[in-house]
Write a protein that holds these residues in place. Sequence first.
Motif, PDB file in Angstrom:
ATOM      1  N   GLY A   1      33.684  38.534  37.811  1.00  0.00           N
ATOM      2  CA  GLY A   1      33.570  38.762  39.262  1.00  0.00           C
ATOM      3  C   GLY A   1      34.325  37.694  40.044  1.00  0.00           C
ATOM      4  N   ILE A   2      34.169  36.426  39.622  1.00  0.00           N
ATOM      5  CA  ILE A   2      34.848  35.305  40.292  1.00  0.00           C
ATOM      6  C   ILE A   2      36.372  35.472  40.162  1.00  0.00           C
ATOM      7  N   ALA A   3      36.808  35.855  38.939  1.00  0.00           N
ATOM      8  CA  ALA A   3      38.247  36.007  38.701  1.00  0.00           C
ATOM      9  C   ALA A   3      38.824  37.101  39.602  1.00  0.00           C
ATOM     10  N   LEU A   4      38.087  38.230  39.719  1.00  0.00           N
ATOM     11  CA  LEU A   4      38.555  39.328  40.571  1.00  0.00           C
ATOM     12  C   LEU A   4      38.601  38.885  42.039  1.00  0.00           C
ATOM     13  N   LEU A   5      37.521  38.214  42.469  1.00  0.00           N
ATOM     14  CA  LEU A   5      37.436  37.791  43.879  1.00  0.00           C
ATOM     15  C   LEU A   5      38.521  36.778  44.213  1.00  0.00           C
ATOM     16  N   VAL A   6      38.552  35.677  43.468  1.00  0.00           N
ATOM     17  CA  VAL A   6      39.503  34.601  43.796  1.00  0.00           C
ATOM     18  C   VAL A   6      40.933  35.044  43.461  1.00  0.00           C
TER      19      VAL A   6
END
Length: 154
Positions: free
Chosen positions: A34-39
């Motif tokens: 999720g963090i990778a997709l968001l950032v």
Amino acid sequence: MEGLLAALEGSGLATWARGARWGYAALSGAHVLGIALLVGAMVPLNLVRLGLGRVPQEPIARVLVPAAGVGLALAAATGAVLFAVRASEYAALAVVQAKLILVALGTASALVLHAAYGWFMERAGARRRAIHAGVSLVLWLMVLALGRLIAFVG
Ligand code: HEM
């Protein structure tokens, strides 16, 4: 507040995640996805909004805004369960408090701005897009750094 934190820790999901070694690993991996997709979506999107590459902004926003939204939803859902596993301990950490305040601010400001100017900021002028991009870039990178810090201060 203490009662709420204890209830979170005693919830079925938290009890399962605490005891399931591979389940916890999968949860933590999904948080990172999720963090990778968001950032990974927010950084290029905001750099384009700040003028990088002088490319048309709207087609890029049409791909990266939904990617960032899915990433935020996944990070928030998995983060909530990770938090529940050790709710009282996490809630007492200043790093966690600061991270959650910034997540709430970032989410609220994105929702308000997109409601006012369109999902792809298509109704905003270049100056407003650039200001939003700068603020959003700093804010989500701070959330990323604070999230990584939790493991070192907890
Ligand atoms: C409501 C939203 C969120 C909650 C409740 C939450 C909660 C948590 C918790 C409890 C951990 C485990 C800390 C540990 O003991 O190591 C964690 C890890 C982390 N979080 Fe979040 N989080 C949320 C959203 C985010 C977002 C949006 C980002 C990034 C932009 C983020 C970045 C991180 C990072 C980098 C880690 C460390 C991952 C690792 O090293 O394995 N979190 N989060």
